[in-house]
Design a protein around this motif. Structure first.
Motif, PDB file in Angstrom:
ATOM      1  N   LEU B  99       3.330 -10.004   3.211  1.00  0.00           N
ATOM      2  CA  LEU B  99       3.236  -8.627   2.705  1.00  0.00           C
ATOM      3  C   LEU B  99       2.818  -7.670   3.830  1.00  0.00           C
ATOM      4  O   LEU B  99       3.375  -6.575   3.967  1.00  0.00           O
ATOM      5  CB  LEU B  99       2.232  -8.536   1.555  1.00  0.00           C
ATOM      6  N   GLN B 103       4.970  -4.546   5.544  1.00  0.00           N
ATOM      7  CA  GLN B 103       4.378  -3.206   5.684  1.00  0.00           C
ATOM      8  C   GLN B 103       4.510  -2.720   7.127  1.00  0.00           C
ATOM      9  O   GLN B 103       4.879  -1.573   7.387  1.00  0.00           O
ATOM     10  CB  GLN B 103       2.898  -3.260   5.283  1.00  0.00           C
ATOM     11  N   ARG B 112       1.431   1.428  -1.048  1.00  0.00           N
ATOM     12  CA  ARG B 112       1.885   0.177  -1.656  1.00  0.00           C
ATOM     13  C   ARG B 112       1.598   0.146  -3.142  1.00  0.00           C
ATOM     14  O   ARG B 112       0.617   0.686  -3.629  1.00  0.00           O
ATOM     15  CB  ARG B 112       1.177  -1.002  -0.979  1.00  0.00           C
ATOM     16  N   GLU B 114       0.764  -2.498  -5.697  1.00  0.00           N
ATOM     17  CA  GLU B 114       0.407  -3.909  -5.807  1.00  0.00           C
ATOM     18  C   GLU B 114       0.029  -4.292  -7.231  1.00  0.00           C
ATOM     19  O   GLU B 114      -0.675  -5.281  -7.463  1.00  0.00           O
ATOM     20  CB  GLU B 114      -0.722  -4.237  -4.836  1.00  0.00           C
ATOM     21  N   VAL B 117       0.679  -7.838  -8.231  1.00  0.00           N
ATOM     22  CA  VAL B 117      -0.230  -8.858  -7.695  1.00  0.00           C
ATOM     23  C   VAL B 117      -1.328  -9.129  -8.716  1.00  0.00           C
ATOM     24  O   VAL B 117      -1.687 -10.277  -8.999  1.00  0.00           O
ATOM     25  CB  VAL B 117      -0.844  -8.398  -6.357  1.00  0.00           C
ATOM     26  N   VAL B 144       6.912  -9.142  -6.324  1.00  0.00           N
ATOM     27  CA  VAL B 144       5.925  -8.209  -5.755  1.00  0.00           C
ATOM     28  C   VAL B 144       6.556  -7.432  -4.606  1.00  0.00           C
ATOM     29  O   VAL B 144       6.419  -6.210  -4.499  1.00  0.00           O
ATOM     30  CB  VAL B 144       4.682  -8.979  -5.249  1.00  0.00           C
ATOM     31  N   LEU B 148       7.042  -3.392  -3.881  1.00  0.00           N
ATOM     32  CA  LEU B 148       5.893  -3.078  -3.023  1.00  0.00           C
ATOM     33  C   LEU B 148       5.893  -1.651  -2.473  1.00  0.00           C
ATOM     34  O   LEU B 148       4.853  -1.018  -2.409  1.00  0.00           O
ATOM     35  CB  LEU B 148       5.844  -4.099  -1.874  1.00  0.00           C
TER      36      LEU B 148
END
Lengths: 262, 241
Positions: B99, B103, B112, B114, B117, B144, B148
């Motif tokens: 992740l 980014q 982001r 998330e 998550v 995810v 994202l």
């Protein structure tokens, strides 16, 4: 460049943690240490190591590289769906495979060689030559690996092609040279043979190493021709040619990668 | 009508002798969920991959996302979220590292999302190397990643394959929420009930050509069948015979 660095860093982290890479470094380390311990003086050990460099290194580089790209196939697709240029991804991929292989070689072979040391004149120069040629061969065969894996989608065929590249350059090519040399032995074929040697990275590496170890006499009259040529600036030319051998498949693979439909 | 998020015009694609897509024309509006359906080897994956730039459109075709042609550099992918059918990540990296890496590829300007998550309770799994994760957990990580960077176009290839029913429900709810905020969603699925539940529009591909394009409800009305599965089967039979 920033993107290439990021991709490279991530690839390196992944490859460096793989057990294969650690195993490869340990294998080289064990082999070199054993040779140095039981293989006689430094020079002789270097000569034995020459075969490791000429056979094992290309095989591991081309097979590991091809396999790595096939295993990363889905992740490559995922990265191409990110805002990343294909060229940057290709560069990161090549560096990510080639650099750990080079590092494993330098650690596995270089460390024991330097740790052992030798009084023999020119020992350090010979070691440096061995390490430099091995590094270049790794770069050449990882480039072949990328080329094969980008071009051939089918994994089994790709691995077969990678093996074929190794087989042709290590064995078949020499067979052809030998055939030419024996059947045309009565003609002055040293120069054509020299040109043929220049077209195969393994032969280039072999001649470079044998001549640096000063055992060109083993190669008879041809050896004398090589020795004269290589001592007069030919070494630099041979190194340049090895770089060309790495750059050519790398660039061909790059073009294919840019145009590929995934 | 709002400007279309995805425009495809005159898209044909061959792999060797095989014609995979034939003169495909379509438009996908923001805030709509569009399902691409069709039998195996109908060209669904190739169509999706063309939107992502993985497959190159021919020179005469126009494929554009938010007015930006896909063959003009990868910048347009900053706002595209993709969830491939099979999730395979570098085995030795942890989910968290992957992740962070994604980014870093985009730079810092991207807030982001998330939420998944937390909803998937992935927290602890993100610290473990991917090779130790189960197939379902990898698929969750895959989902995810698609959400994202707050995409405006989401491309989901068989999104619920490999997910347990709870996770599948969480994902479907997330897709609907995204769509309600204006995200255009393109998905494929073999589960017709899922498409009926999620999708508003349908693109029906057979042998690389579009045979139906429009609202799911209108296909149902036209075919006079009770379920989407039957409606599509009838269409397909009509096409084969």
């Amino acid at each position: 460049m920033r993107i290439v660095r990021k991709i490279l860093a991530s690839e390196l982290r992944n490859v460096a943690r793989s057990r294969w890479m650690v195993g490869y470094a340990l294998l080289l380390l064990g082999f070199t240490s054993l040779l140095l311990r039981f293989g006689g003086t430094g020079e002789r050990a270097l000569l034995s190591l020459l075969n490791v460099v000429l056979l094992l290194l290309p095989l591991v580089s081309v097979m590991f590289g091809t396999l790595y790209v096939y295993n990363a196939r889905e992740f490559i697709e995922m990265l191409l769906a990110q805002p990343v240029r294909r060229g940057a991804l290709y560069a990161g991929l090549y560096g990510g495979v080639a650099l750990p292989l080079v590092a494993a070689y330098l650690l596995g072979v270089g460390v024991p060689l330097l740790a052992r040391g030798s009084e023999a004149p020119g020992y350090l120069a010979h070691c440096a030559m061995l390490l430099a040629v091995g590094t270049l061969l790794t770069l050449v065969y990882t480039a072949f690996a990328l080329c094969v894996a980008v071009r051939i989608d089918d994994r089994a065929r790709g691995l077969g092609a990678a093996l074929l590249v190794w087989l042709v350059t290590t064995l078949l090519y020499d067979g052809i040279i030998l055939g030419v040399a024996t059947s045309l032995g009565q003609y002055p074929i040293e120069m054509p043979l020299l040109v043929m040697v220049f077209l195969n990275p393994i032969d280039l590496a072999r001649v470079l190493l044998l001549l640096s170890l000063d055992i060109s006499a083993l190669m008879g009259y041809t050896g004398a021709v090589y020795a004269r040529f290589f001592h007069g600036g030919g070494t630099i030319l041979a190194f340049l040619m090895l770089i060309v051998c790495a750059a050519t498949p790398l660039l061909v693979g790059y073009r294919w990668f840019l145009r590929k439909d995934f | 009508m709002k400007q279309a998020r995805v425009v495809v015009a005159g898209l044909s694609k061959r792999f060797g002798r095989m014609e995979v897509l034939r003169d495909v024309n379509l438009a996908i509006a923001p805030g709509r969920i569009t399902a691409i359906v069709g039998p195996n080897a109908a060209g669904k994956s190739t169509l999706i991959k063309t939107l992502l730039g993985l497959v190159r459109p021919g020179p005469s075709a126009l494929v554009a996302i938010d007015g930006v042609p896909v063959n003009g550099g990868p910048r347009y992918l900053e706002r595209v979220g993709y969830m491939p059918q099979v999730a395979r990540f570098p085995e030795q990296l942890t989910g968290g590292e992957i992740l962070r890496f994604l980014q870093e590829l985009r730079g810092d300007g991207f807030a982001r999302d998330e939420e998944l998550v937390e909803l998937f309770r992935l927290g602890a799994s993100l610290d473990r190397p991917v090779r130790t994760l189960s197939g379902g957990t990898r698929q969750k990580l895959n989902a995810v990643i698609a959400f994202l960077f707050r995409p405006t176009l989401l491309i989901l290839d068989e999104p619920t394959a490999g997910l347990d029913p709870v996770a599948a429900r969480i994902l479907k709810d997330k897709v609907r929420r995204a769509s309600s905020t204006g995200v255009a969603v393109v998905l494929t699925s073999h589960i017709m009930a899922e498409i009926e539940e999620l999708a508003e529009d349908l693109i029906f591909l057979v042998d690389g050509a579009i045979v139906f394009q429009g609202a799911v409800s209108s296909l149902l009305e036209e075919s006079d069948e009770p379920t989407l599965e039957r409606a599509i089967a009838r269409r397909l039979e009509g096409h084969v015979s």
